[in-house]
Write an enzyme that holds these catalytic residues in place. Structure first.
Site, PDB file in Angstrom:
ATOM      1  N   MET A 112       3.164 -65.865   6.926  1.00 32.27           N
ATOM      2  CA  MET A 112       4.407 -65.116   7.156  1.00 32.27           C
ATOM      3  C   MET A 112       4.955 -65.384   8.559  1.00 32.27           C
ATOM      4  SD  MET A 112       4.942 -63.965   4.277  1.00 32.27           S
ATOM      5  CE  MET A 112       6.528 -63.312   4.784  1.00 32.27           C
ATOM      6  N   ASP A 127      23.374 -70.629  15.260  1.00 33.88           N
ATOM      7  CA  ASP A 127      24.133 -70.015  16.352  1.00 33.88           C
ATOM      8  C   ASP A 127      24.655 -71.064  17.334  1.00 33.88           C
ATOM      9  OD1 ASP A 127      25.008 -67.668  17.931  1.00 33.88           O
ATOM     10  OD2 ASP A 127      23.523 -68.416  19.374  1.00 33.88           O
TER      11      ASP A 127
END
Length: 318
Positions: A112, A127
């Site tokens: 994870m 971004d």
């Protein structure tokens, strides 16, 4: 959160991948180092590291883990480089492939953290490219590989081990006390895909214990687990009985048991448990308490089943 205190501490690894699709113009700007927000991949790598470290704060059920190593590779999507990962529809597009890999020594996996790291790195690239590219798209984030957990150890239980369980207790043999540890051992072995062919209760008598073990060895029982008689009491005879008839010691097994137990109770150091082989049979002496027996098996299952391969002369090649 899920209780993982019973799990073994092992090396865990994971690899994950993701793509951010972009325009050819973006790739030209990256190659010429002319992006308005500066160097792309160094910042994305740093963002990925931060994402991995913050995973337990973002995902409620993720335990904090020690990240012992992590790295990323960034490559422009190409047929020669990535045909083993993606289909033709993806390979015909323009984009950046992010691959992350991580290592951790602990009780739970690091997949994870690796997936989060790849996702955050992709967001950082998004971004940084958004002032010059309106076609951006993040996708195809997936786990490529994980090792070190329960699924990785499944090879030890591919074939069913043949086992016997011997309860060594004066009080249980006389009917004064119900056996719990022996039945627990049987259940844990069967859960690990082993077959329990024999279960027997005997008093803590050296001659009786030795005779029963040797009878099972003649029957070619692969694994014999005893429970009881491993402490310092005056009638704790199991260890002495087993020690006298062992042909070869397997001290690493009991080292693992005591180390695992000592992390859970300071009394684990009192155990005199031994392990070793007679012929092609492995014998392991376990404590008589239910908790002691359970924690001892948690420390060595399913890896202990690999002993049969070694006793058969196959070494570690499984």
């Amino acid at each position: 959160m899920r209780d993982i205190s019973h799990k073994q501490i092992t090396l865990r690894t994971a690899r994950a991948v993701g793509i951010i699709f972009c325009s050819e113009k973006s790739i030209d700007l990256i190659n010429s180092n002319k992006l308005p927000k500066g160097n792309l991949f160094d910042v994305a790598r740093a963002a990925g590291f931060l994402g991995a470290k913050l995973t337990p704060q973002l995902l409620p059920h993720c335990h904090p883990v020690t990240i012992d190593g992590m790295d990323f590779t960034f490559e422009f999507l190409g047929r020669k480089l990535h045909s083993d990962l993606f289909n033709d529809d993806i390979l015909n597009r323009t984009g950046i492939v992010i691959q992350g890999e991580a290592k951790s020594i602990g009780r739970t996996g690091i997949e994870m953290e690796t997936l989060t790291a790849v996702s955050v790195a992709a967001l950082e690239i998004y971004d940084m490219l958004k002032p010059v590219d309106t076609t951006l798209e993040i996708g195809h984030i997936k786990l490529l590989e994980k090792k070190g957990g329960k699924s990785d150890r499944s090879r030890y239980t591919e074939s069913s081990a043949v086992c016997a369980v011997l309860v060594c207790s004066d009080s249980t043999a006389s009917g004064e006390r119900e056996d719990k540890s022996g039945k627990l051992i049987c259940n844990m072995l069967e859960t690990s895909n082993a077959k329990v062919w024999h279960y027997k209760v005997l008093p803590d008598d050296k001659d009786a214990i030795q005779k029963q073990i040797l009878d099972w060895v003649k029957e070619d029982i692969q694994f014999i687990f005893t429970t009881g008689g491993t402490g310092l009491g005056p009638r704790d005879n199991t260890v002495s009985a087993v020690k006298e008839i062992l042909e070869r010691d397997a001290d690493g097994i009991t080292e693992a048991i005591r180390s695992f137990g000592q992390m859970r109770t300071p009394l684990a150091m009192m155990s005199r448990s031994v392990a070793g082989s007679i012929g092609k049979t492995l014998i392991v002496t376990l404590p008589g308490s239910t908790n002691g027996a359970r924690e001892s098996l948690e420390a060595i299952l399913p890896g202990v089943f690999h002993a049969r391969n070694m006793l058969d002369g196959e070494g570690h090649g499984c």
